[in-house]
Design a protein around this motif. Sequence first.
Motif, PDB file in Angstrom:
ATOM      1  N   GLN A 124       0.862  -1.188   0.000  1.00 29.08           N
ATOM      2  CA  GLN A 124       0.000   0.000   0.000  1.00 29.08           C
ATOM      3  C   GLN A 124       0.897   1.236   0.000  1.00 29.08           C
ATOM      4  OE1 GLN A 124      -3.442   0.234  -0.196  1.00 29.08           O
ATOM      5  NE2 GLN A 124      -3.230  -1.969  -0.617  1.00 29.08           N
ATOM      6  N   PHE A 125       0.805   2.022  -1.044  1.00 28.67           N
ATOM      7  CA  PHE A 125       1.601   3.252  -1.069  1.00 28.67           C
ATOM      8  C   PHE A 125       0.832   4.383  -0.426  1.00 28.67           C
ATOM      9  CE2 PHE A 125       3.348   1.396  -5.128  1.00 28.67           C
ATOM     10  CZ  PHE A 125       4.560   1.053  -4.563  1.00 28.67           C
ATOM     11  N   LYS A 126       1.508   5.058   0.491  1.00 27.62           N
ATOM     12  CA  LYS A 126       0.936   6.303   0.988  1.00 27.62           C
ATOM     13  C   LYS A 126       1.686   7.401   0.270  1.00 27.62           C
ATOM     14  CE  LYS A 126      -0.538   5.173   5.633  1.00 27.62           C
ATOM     15  NZ  LYS A 126      -0.316   5.480   7.052  1.00 27.62           N
ATOM     16  N   PHE A 127       0.975   8.425  -0.162  1.00 28.00           N
ATOM     17  CA  PHE A 127       1.667   9.508  -0.818  1.00 28.00           C
ATOM     18  C   PHE A 127       1.061  10.840  -0.421  1.00 28.00           C
ATOM     19  CE2 PHE A 127       2.513  12.469  -4.297  1.00 28.00           C
ATOM     20  CZ  PHE A 127       3.908  12.388  -4.320  1.00 28.00           C
ATOM     21  N   ASP A 128       1.908  11.830  -0.209  1.00 27.07           N
ATOM     22  CA  ASP A 128       1.454  13.178   0.117  1.00 27.07           C
ATOM     23  C   ASP A 128       2.307  14.136  -0.708  1.00 27.07           C
ATOM     24  OD1 ASP A 128       1.008  15.699   1.306  1.00 27.07           O
ATOM     25  OD2 ASP A 128       0.361  14.701   3.164  1.00 27.07           O
ATOM     26  N   ILE A 129       1.661  15.036  -1.403  1.00 24.09           N
ATOM     27  CA  ILE A 129       2.379  15.969  -2.292  1.00 24.09           C
ATOM     28  C   ILE A 129       3.429  16.791  -1.546  1.00 24.09           C
ATOM     29  CG2 ILE A 129       0.719  17.922  -2.113  1.00 24.09           C
ATOM     30  CD1 ILE A 129       1.648  17.017  -5.518  1.00 24.09           C
ATOM     31  N   LYS A 130       3.219  16.934  -0.203  1.00 23.83           N
ATOM     32  CA  LYS A 130       4.135  17.770   0.600  1.00 23.83           C
ATOM     33  C   LYS A 130       5.550  17.156   0.684  1.00 23.83           C
ATOM     34  CE  LYS A 130       1.487  18.376   4.406  1.00 23.83           C
ATOM     35  NZ  LYS A 130       0.073  18.054   4.108  1.00 23.83           N
ATOM     36  N   ILE A 131       5.659  15.870   0.398  1.00 24.07           N
ATOM     37  CA  ILE A 131       7.010  15.287   0.504  1.00 24.07           C
ATOM     38  C   ILE A 131       7.901  15.674  -0.700  1.00 24.07           C
ATOM     39  CG2 ILE A 131       6.328  13.312   1.943  1.00 24.07           C
ATOM     40  CD1 ILE A 131       6.662  11.555  -0.569  1.00 24.07           C
ATOM     41  N   ILE A 132       7.282  16.157  -1.779  1.00 23.59           N
ATOM     42  CA  ILE A 132       8.104  16.506  -2.960  1.00 23.59           C
ATOM     43  C   ILE A 132       9.080  17.664  -2.653  1.00 23.59           C
ATOM     44  CG2 ILE A 132       8.041  17.390  -5.350  1.00 23.59           C
ATOM     45  CD1 ILE A 132       5.680  15.512  -5.806  1.00 23.59           C
ATOM     46  N   PRO A 133       8.588  18.804  -2.089  1.00 26.22           N
ATOM     47  CA  PRO A 133       9.591  19.854  -1.766  1.00 26.22           C
ATOM     48  C   PRO A 133      10.623  19.398  -0.749  1.00 26.22           C
ATOM     49  CG  PRO A 133       7.403  20.473  -0.942  1.00 26.22           C
ATOM     50  CD  PRO A 133       7.218  19.295  -1.825  1.00 26.22           C
ATOM     51  N   ILE A 134      10.180  18.551   0.210  1.00 29.65           N
ATOM     52  CA  ILE A 134      11.144  18.046   1.212  1.00 29.65           C
ATOM     53  C   ILE A 134      12.231  17.226   0.509  1.00 29.65           C
ATOM     54  CG2 ILE A 134      11.393  16.490   3.243  1.00 29.65           C
ATOM     55  CD1 ILE A 134       9.867  19.078   3.885  1.00 29.65           C
ATOM     56  N   LEU A 135      11.779  16.416  -0.434  1.00 31.22           N
ATOM     57  CA  LEU A 135      12.699  15.567  -1.197  1.00 31.22           C
ATOM     58  C   LEU A 135      13.694  16.423  -1.998  1.00 31.22           C
ATOM     59  CD1 LEU A 135      12.776  12.464  -1.536  1.00 31.22           C
ATOM     60  CD2 LEU A 135      11.628  12.779  -3.716  1.00 31.22           C
ATOM     61  N   LEU A 136      13.166  17.482  -2.615  1.00 32.46           N
ATOM     62  CA  LEU A 136      14.037  18.344  -3.440  1.00 32.46           C
ATOM     63  C   LEU A 136      15.081  19.069  -2.583  1.00 32.46           C
ATOM     64  CD1 LEU A 136      11.503  19.836  -6.027  1.00 32.46           C
ATOM     65  CD2 LEU A 136      13.318  18.180  -6.452  1.00 32.46           C
ATOM     66  N   ILE A 137      14.652  19.554  -1.399  1.00 34.76           N
ATOM     67  CA  ILE A 137      15.609  20.238  -0.506  1.00 34.76           C
ATOM     68  C   ILE A 137      16.691  19.241  -0.060  1.00 34.76           C
ATOM     69  CG2 ILE A 137      15.892  21.425   1.727  1.00 34.76           C
ATOM     70  CD1 ILE A 137      12.925  22.359   1.340  1.00 34.76           C
ATOM     71  N   THR A 138      16.242  18.040   0.275  1.00 32.02           N
ATOM     72  CA  THR A 138      17.181  16.996   0.713  1.00 32.02           C
ATOM     73  C   THR A 138      18.203  16.693  -0.387  1.00 32.02           C
ATOM     74  OG1 THR A 138      15.387  16.026   1.975  1.00 32.02           O
ATOM     75  CG2 THR A 138      17.301  14.634   1.618  1.00 32.02           C
ATOM     76  N   LEU A 139      17.701  16.534  -1.600  1.00 37.07           N
ATOM     77  CA  LEU A 139      18.586  16.164  -2.708  1.00 37.07           C
ATOM     78  C   LEU A 139      19.545  17.298  -3.070  1.00 37.07           C
ATOM     79  CD1 LEU A 139      16.097  14.153  -4.946  1.00 37.07           C
ATOM     80  CD2 LEU A 139      17.811  13.254  -3.366  1.00 37.07           C
ATOM     81  N   LEU A 140      19.113  18.541  -2.859  1.00 35.75           N
ATOM     82  CA  LEU A 140      19.991  19.688  -3.109  1.00 35.75           C
ATOM     83  C   LEU A 140      21.219  19.603  -2.196  1.00 35.75           C
ATOM     84  CD1 LEU A 140      20.030  22.401  -4.751  1.00 35.75           C
ATOM     85  CD2 LEU A 140      19.234  23.509  -2.671  1.00 35.75           C
ATOM     86  N   GLY A 141      20.969  19.287  -0.943  1.00 35.68           N
ATOM     87  CA  GLY A 141      22.076  19.129   0.005  1.00 35.68           C
ATOM     88  C   GLY A 141      22.989  17.987  -0.397  1.00 35.68           C
ATOM     89  N   LEU A 142      22.378  16.914  -0.850  1.00 32.52           N
ATOM     90  CA  LEU A 142      23.181  15.752  -1.242  1.00 32.52           C
ATOM     91  C   LEU A 142      24.019  16.019  -2.496  1.00 32.52           C
ATOM     92  CD1 LEU A 142      20.611  12.996  -0.441  1.00 32.52           C
ATOM     93  CD2 LEU A 142      22.779  13.362   0.710  1.00 32.52           C
ATOM     94  N   SER A 143      23.526  16.948  -3.340  1.00 26.82           N
ATOM     95  CA  SER A 143      24.330  17.260  -4.527  1.00 26.82           C
ATOM     96  C   SER A 143      25.633  17.955  -4.112  1.00 26.82           C
ATOM     97  CB  SER A 143      23.541  18.087  -5.539  1.00 26.82           C
ATOM     98  OG  SER A 143      23.052  19.242  -4.930  1.00 26.82           O
ATOM     99  N   GLY A 144      25.654  18.537  -2.898  1.00 31.29           N
ATOM    100  CA  GLY A 144      26.909  19.063  -2.352  1.00 31.29           C
ATOM    101  C   GLY A 144      27.903  17.938  -2.137  1.00 31.29           C
ATOM    102  N   LEU A 145      27.404  16.827  -1.583  1.00 29.86           N
ATOM    103  CA  LEU A 145      28.278  15.646  -1.430  1.00 29.86           C
ATOM    104  C   LEU A 145      28.700  15.135  -2.809  1.00 29.86           C
ATOM    105  CD1 LEU A 145      26.610  13.491   1.403  1.00 29.86           C
ATOM    106  CD2 LEU A 145      28.786  14.706   1.495  1.00 29.86           C
ATOM    107  N   GLY A 146      27.779  15.275  -3.762  1.00 31.27           N
ATOM    108  CA  GLY A 146      28.085  14.881  -5.148  1.00 31.27           C
ATOM    109  C   GLY A 146      29.252  15.695  -5.696  1.00 31.27           C
ATOM    110  N   LEU A 147      29.268  16.996  -5.386  1.00 32.73           N
ATOM    111  CA  LEU A 147      30.371  17.853  -5.859  1.00 32.73           C
ATOM    112  C   LEU A 147      31.694  17.427  -5.229  1.00 32.73           C
ATOM    113  CD1 LEU A 147      28.883  21.475  -5.913  1.00 32.73           C
ATOM    114  CD2 LEU A 147      29.634  20.122  -7.856  1.00 32.73           C
ATOM    115  N   LEU A 148      31.604  17.013  -3.975  1.00 28.18           N
ATOM    116  CA  LEU A 148      32.811  16.548  -3.280  1.00 28.18           C
ATOM    117  C   LEU A 148      33.388  15.319  -3.995  1.00 28.18           C
ATOM    118  CD1 LEU A 148      34.587  16.717  -0.663  1.00 28.18           C
ATOM    119  CD2 LEU A 148      32.991  15.116   0.355  1.00 28.18           C
ATOM    120  N   LEU A 149      32.513  14.381  -4.309  1.00 27.79           N
ATOM    121  CA  LEU A 149      32.970  13.182  -5.032  1.00 27.79           C
ATOM    122  C   LEU A 149      33.455  13.539  -6.439  1.00 27.79           C
ATOM    123  CD1 LEU A 149      30.549  10.219  -4.287  1.00 27.79           C
ATOM    124  CD2 LEU A 149      32.980  10.344  -3.813  1.00 27.79           C
ATOM    125  N   ALA A 150      32.772  14.510  -7.062  1.00 32.06           N
ATOM    126  CA  ALA A 150      33.179  14.941  -8.407  1.00 32.06           C
ATOM    127  C   ALA A 150      34.596  15.510  -8.357  1.00 32.06           C
ATOM    128  CB  ALA A 150      32.207  15.986  -8.935  1.00 32.06           C
TER     129      ALA A 150
END
Lengths: 251, 322
Positions: A124-150
């Motif tokens: 059963q998938f639960k989904f709430d549209i509010k998690i999309i901005p949270i996900l994007l903010i999270t991934l933005l931070g992780l792209s910083g780690l991506g730059l480190l690896l780059a």
Amino acid sequence: MFKTLKAEFGKYFVEFKTYYPDHIVSLIVTYILFAGFFLGFRNSGNLSEGFYIGFLCWYLASNIISESSVSISFEKQAGTFEQLLLKPVNIELLCLIKTFVWLVFSSIQVVLLLILVKFTIPIQFKFDIKIIPILLITLLGLSGLGLLLAALTVRFTKTASFESILSYFLLFFTGTIIDINSMPIVFQIISKSLPLTQGIMISTRILENEPVSSNQIIMLCLNSLFYLFLGAIIFKIIYNKTKSKGLVTDY
Amino acid sequence: MKILKVENLTKGFKNGKKENLVLNSINFEVNEGEIFTILGPNGEGKTTLIKLMTKLLNPSKGNIYYQGKNIAKIGEKYYKEIGCVLEGNRNTYWFLSAMENILYFGRLYGLKDDYIVEKGTELLEFFGLINDKDKKVGQFSLGMQQKLSIIISLIHKPRILFLDEPTLGLDVVSKIDIIEMLKYLTKTEGVTIILTSHQMDVIEKIADRVMLLKDSRIHFLDTIDKLKDMYSKSKYLIKIEGYFDEKDLYKYLIDVSIVNHTKNNGFTEVEFYNDNYSLQQNFLKSMLNDGIIITEFKKVESDLEEIMYMFLKNREGNEGNV
């Protein structure tokens, strides 16, 4: 920036079409992994409500982190990396744009994965549209780690082992599949400082209809910005040092 | 008008505690619209110099100025002013077609799609690749790939075009095509071209000025004619009847440096360097006295390859004497 984005979308689209079997295989592997974890944890009774969102966050996050470095490694191998450096686009920005383009294509893959899962596994998938901005903010931070690896890839080229370590660390120590509070205290401290842990925690609370305070969201934003700037600064330092040593294009 | 100025440029690479100096305090200027060629043996810093001028490497010391501005301070905007094709055939994406490559790199320059397609088509026509515009680059020959790389580097109308060994590994036709097209570009579009090459025939046909790098320094910087004047004065050819070995001829050709010795159709031909008129008189007399029939004796022009050989040999000799 828009033109660069368009250039990367255009190139990625052709690449996607050319190497589509690789993408199908990747989708199947992810499906098997997801199904394995899901069925395994359900049978042991340890499956939380937000398991699937945690898994998908990890899937996107581990790839977001490695995308820039994989891309640089490919460009160095192909010999086109120097040509990118010779263009009037900041290389860090180009890395982030490449990562964003990858995210868009991966999100499409994730939707396909969920459709596949929906029809083959009783979940059963639960989904709430509010998690999309949270996900994007999270991934933005992780792209910083991506730059480190780059940056490490610019300097050392072969960094696939680093990426694997980081990816598995994120899988097991960010609350994706194991409760953080059951981990050793050192891992708890490291884990809680990562945007992914915070992002998964907030998303899970949203899905479980629990309250999320504005402080938690502000902390996530600050944390993500911190990792992004840290990644960008470290990239700059390593890149400049590598340029002086003349190793930028070594493969 | 000077478009590029290199001032006290030094570049070394550290190898443990030791620093290997590739370029040592070099100074030169490049005029707008000229074809400036960098020559030198392998490992003498030609590619390093190109990478320094295109900011792919940071100098150890010194500065490079583009139209009076230090390139280290211009930032990424510098790349709107220059184009660059580096050595090798990997400047483009093999899974993209020619036009897709042009579009991709053109967009990175911030150009509009309409313009890229229009200018790209014009350049593809000029370089004879218009019928292959939709073909994947992976299917291109080496010459076609090199032409495409040059097209891409020209798409944003750069003021300077840097080319590192642009004709290396190409067949004669592709080589001549590229030479002619580059010459045409400097004439019609006023593009300044800075190139490195090992191929003397290419340099001879294309270069306005030549800079020779050796032992981390500039050993010569002027026109090809000046280089030829300096080193081709003393080359002569003597043709004699019959076959003579080199050792037999040394009896007469004292104090000369034989560069070529052939025996063909009953004649022996010898090319040598010597500018001493009285010495020439003496050995011609000695030969005639010994009954040797000389059918031809003339001064010949050296090609650039020979001149370079002599130049480098002389330098080595001089350095050895110091």
